[in-house]
Design a protein around this motif. Structure first.
Motif, PDB file in Angstrom:
ATOM      1  N   ARG A  81      25.054  40.336  24.236  1.00 41.64           N
ATOM      2  CA  ARG A  81      25.591  41.434  23.430  1.00 41.64           C
ATOM      3  C   ARG A  81      24.809  41.600  22.121  1.00 41.64           C
ATOM      4  O   ARG A  81      24.353  42.689  21.793  1.00 41.64           O
ATOM      5  CB  ARG A  81      27.073  41.160  23.146  1.00 41.64           C
ATOM      6  N   LEU A 122      23.288  44.563  25.227  1.00 37.69           N
ATOM      7  CA  LEU A 122      23.800  45.136  26.471  1.00 37.69           C
ATOM      8  C   LEU A 122      25.266  45.563  26.324  1.00 37.69           C
ATOM      9  O   LEU A 122      25.981  45.077  25.458  1.00 37.69           O
ATOM     10  CB  LEU A 122      23.682  44.119  27.609  1.00 37.69           C
ATOM     11  N   SER A 123      25.684  46.478  27.213  1.00 41.08           N
ATOM     12  CA  SER A 123      27.065  46.952  27.176  1.00 41.08           C
ATOM     13  C   SER A 123      27.985  45.956  27.878  1.00 41.08           C
ATOM     14  O   SER A 123      27.528  45.086  28.619  1.00 41.08           O
ATOM     15  CB  SER A 123      27.171  48.297  27.885  1.00 41.08           C
ATOM     16  N   TYR A 124      29.291  46.100  27.638  1.00 36.56           N
ATOM     17  CA  TYR A 124      30.266  45.219  28.297  1.00 36.56           C
ATOM     18  C   TYR A 124      30.078  45.276  29.810  1.00 36.56           C
ATOM     19  O   TYR A 124      30.157  44.266  30.494  1.00 36.56           O
ATOM     20  CB  TYR A 124      31.697  45.655  27.962  1.00 36.56           C
ATOM     21  N   ARG A 125      29.858  46.478  30.313  1.00 37.58           N
ATOM     22  CA  ARG A 125      29.731  46.639  31.765  1.00 37.58           C
ATOM     23  C   ARG A 125      28.515  45.878  32.298  1.00 37.58           C
ATOM     24  O   ARG A 125      28.589  45.195  33.314  1.00 37.58           O
ATOM     25  CB  ARG A 125      29.607  48.132  32.107  1.00 37.58           C
ATOM     26  N   ILE A 181      35.383  42.874  32.972  1.00 37.18           N
ATOM     27  CA  ILE A 181      35.127  43.288  31.599  1.00 37.18           C
ATOM     28  C   ILE A 181      36.121  42.641  30.628  1.00 37.18           C
ATOM     29  O   ILE A 181      35.750  42.222  29.530  1.00 37.18           O
ATOM     30  CB  ILE A 181      35.167  44.831  31.485  1.00 37.18           C
ATOM     31  N   GLY A 182      37.369  42.527  31.078  1.00 36.00           N
ATOM     32  CA  GLY A 182      38.390  41.901  30.226  1.00 36.00           C
ATOM     33  C   GLY A 182      38.007  40.474  29.844  1.00 36.00           C
ATOM     34  O   GLY A 182      38.218  40.038  28.708  1.00 36.00           O
ATOM     35  N   MET A 209      35.274  40.593  27.265  1.00 36.23           N
ATOM     36  CA  MET A 209      35.851  40.909  25.952  1.00 36.23           C
ATOM     37  C   MET A 209      36.463  39.673  25.316  1.00 36.23           C
ATOM     38  O   MET A 209      36.239  39.391  24.137  1.00 36.23           O
ATOM     39  CB  MET A 209      36.914  41.997  26.085  1.00 36.23           C
ATOM     40  N   GLU A 218      32.964  50.193  22.157  1.00 37.14           N
ATOM     41  CA  GLU A 218      33.381  50.253  23.560  1.00 37.14           C
ATOM     42  C   GLU A 218      34.850  50.660  23.688  1.00 37.14           C
ATOM     43  O   GLU A 218      35.471  50.437  24.720  1.00 37.14           O
ATOM     44  CB  GLU A 218      33.173  48.885  24.226  1.00 37.14           C
ATOM     45  N   SER A 248      41.007  44.527  34.962  1.00 37.31           N
ATOM     46  CA  SER A 248      40.846  44.798  33.524  1.00 37.31           C
ATOM     47  C   SER A 248      41.592  46.060  33.132  1.00 37.31           C
ATOM     48  O   SER A 248      42.263  46.116  32.097  1.00 37.31           O
ATOM     49  CB  SER A 248      39.372  44.961  33.168  1.00 37.31           C
TER      50      SER A 248
END
Lengths: 185, 258
Positions: free
Chosen positions: A144, A149-152, A162-163, A166, B17, B126
């Motif tokens: 990150r 990079l993105s969460y996805r 993704i959760g 996070m 996000e 999620s």
């Protein structure tokens, strides 16, 4: 007529791979360094990553090759180097003293000397602290914050929802922040 | 909203996000909460420290040179074989590589397909958790399927079948648009006692597939497919109840079509 067509196809394929993948070599090596915490292992893993990626380049369908390379690299790190690096105890301070000469790239010059100095000392501290994080937090933080990079994309690389990405980011940053405050105190 | 519920949302906001609704909520909270606001300042300072090139490593020159010389070499392998032995070598090379390439391709397709399915399941879990945390369970609140279905027509390319299952013990609460695997999908929300079931519906390539049940993060996920649509039901009800939900839903859709 295979003799004429096959090399052409293969070489154009390899050329495409080269053009797409080689610009990310520093990024791949950086991820390997943070992941394995050893320069020689990181070099071996990055090389294996490129050879394996070339073999499977036919199957690459994505837009951005970088996350795909990271996913391959991570598998290699886990499969071939994971057992070893888990056994070796990591000394945070040793790394700072015996950095190899290829490592530091102090080049950025757009800021005032004061903020730049502050940032450099912050950076040295935080680099050590990132390297000392447990693997699950270290990898998401590196992907990150350093690779952007993105969460996805991260979820795809570390093969988690993704959760989970996070919550690992939140937890990893909390550990990092506490360690940082302690080192500054 | 309390600071406890805020933690991962704060990070999501910081990382850009967060959806607009939640972002507004977190920003409102930040105005009145100095503890969360100072946490955000720390995050910014840490990111600033990590943003410099000094955090990165440069690949050793030897590695770069080895790769640069290896990559084209791999391609000219066939060209460099002695012409007189070329045919023979090529045939062997071709047969071997066709077989192994085909094998590798099958395996890889399988793995990629599996990973994609696993990722969608992960996304669904999620999304289910987000829907319960973020006060954003439904966009359209109605127990009337004839209200919910037309709402989707205006918001998605493919409207899902919407069926009330109140008589069967699963009450339709409403619907919303959510995201799975990078695309917008329909989420139907059902209630079973105190439990919420999110049913995600999205067009998929495989038109039919047997139902499968799996457990993720303490939640049950039931997946099935029919006529070009994929269904993922996520809930904390037990597996048996979720199977019953899936079966009743399918039966009711078939009845409705008649």
């Amino acid at each position: 007529m295979i003799s004429n067509e096959t090399p052409t196809h293969e070489s154009s394929q390899a050329q495409r791979f080269r053009d797409a993948a080689l610009p990310h070599l520093d990024a791949v090596y950086t991820f390997a360094r943070y992941f394995l915490r050893d320069p020689a292992d990181a070099e071996d893993a990055a090389q294996e990553c490129y050879l394996r990626a070339l073999r499977h380049f036919d199957s690459f369908r994505g837009q951005d090759i970088k996350p795909w390379l990271f996913a391959i690299l991570r598998n290699i790190c886990h499969a071939e180097f994971g057992r070893r690096s888990r056994v070796v105890l990591y000394d945070v301070n040793a790394d700072a003293e015996e950095r190899d000469p290829t490592v530091p790239i102090w080049q950025e010059e757009q800021e005032s000397p004061e903020t730049e100095m502050l940032r450099q000392s912050d950076t040295q501290t935080i680099q050590k602290l990132v390297a000392a994080l447990p693997e699950a937090f270290r990898e998401v933080i590196v992907l990150r914050e350093i690779e952007g990079l993105s969460y996805r994309e991260i979820a795809g690389i570390v093969d988690a929802p993704i959760g989970t990405v996070m919550s690992r980011l939140a937890r990893g940053r909390a550990i990092l922040r506490d360690a940082w405050f302690r080192s500054a105190a | 909203m309390t600071c406890d519920g805020m933690a991962s949302l704060l990070h999501a906001l910081f990382d850009g996000e967060l959806d607009a609704v939640n972002a507004r909520e977190v920003e409102t909270h930040l105005v009145s909460c100095s503890s969360c606001a100072s946490q955000l300042r720390d995050l910014r300072r840490m990111r600033h420290a990590m943003a410099g090139p000094a955090m990165r490593y440069r690949a050793p020159l030897g590695l770069r040179q080895r790769l640069e010389s290896t990559l084209p070499a791999a391609t000219s392998l066939t060209a460099r074989v002695n012409p007189s032995r070329r045919n023979y070598a090529l045939r062997g090379f071709a047969t071997g590589s066709v077989v192994s390439t085909a094998l590798a391709a099958c395996l890889l397709l399988f793995v990629v397909h599996q990973q994609e399915e696993q990722r969608i399941v992960g996304d669904a879990v999620s999304a289910h958790l987000r829907s319960l945390q973020g006060h954003h369970l439904v966009d359209v609140q109605s127990t009337d399927q004839h209200t919910v279905k037309p709402w989707f027509n205006g918001h998605l390319d493919v409207a899902p079948p919407v069926i009330d299952l109140k008589a069967q013990g699963f009450t339709l609460v409403g619907g919303r648009v959510d995201y799975l695997n990078g695309g917008p999908v329909a989420a139907l929300v059902y209630q079973r006692g105190a439990h919420v079931i999110n049913l995600f519906v999205s067009p998929i390539a495989a038109s039919k597939g047997g139902a499968a049940m799996e457990k993720r993060q303490g939640l049950n996920v039931r997946h099935w497919a029919r006529s070009g649509l994929g269904f993922w039901a996520v809930s904390d009800v037990d597996a048996e109840e979720l199977r019953e939900f899936g079966d009743k839903f399918e039966a009711a859709v078939k009845n409705d079509a008649r």
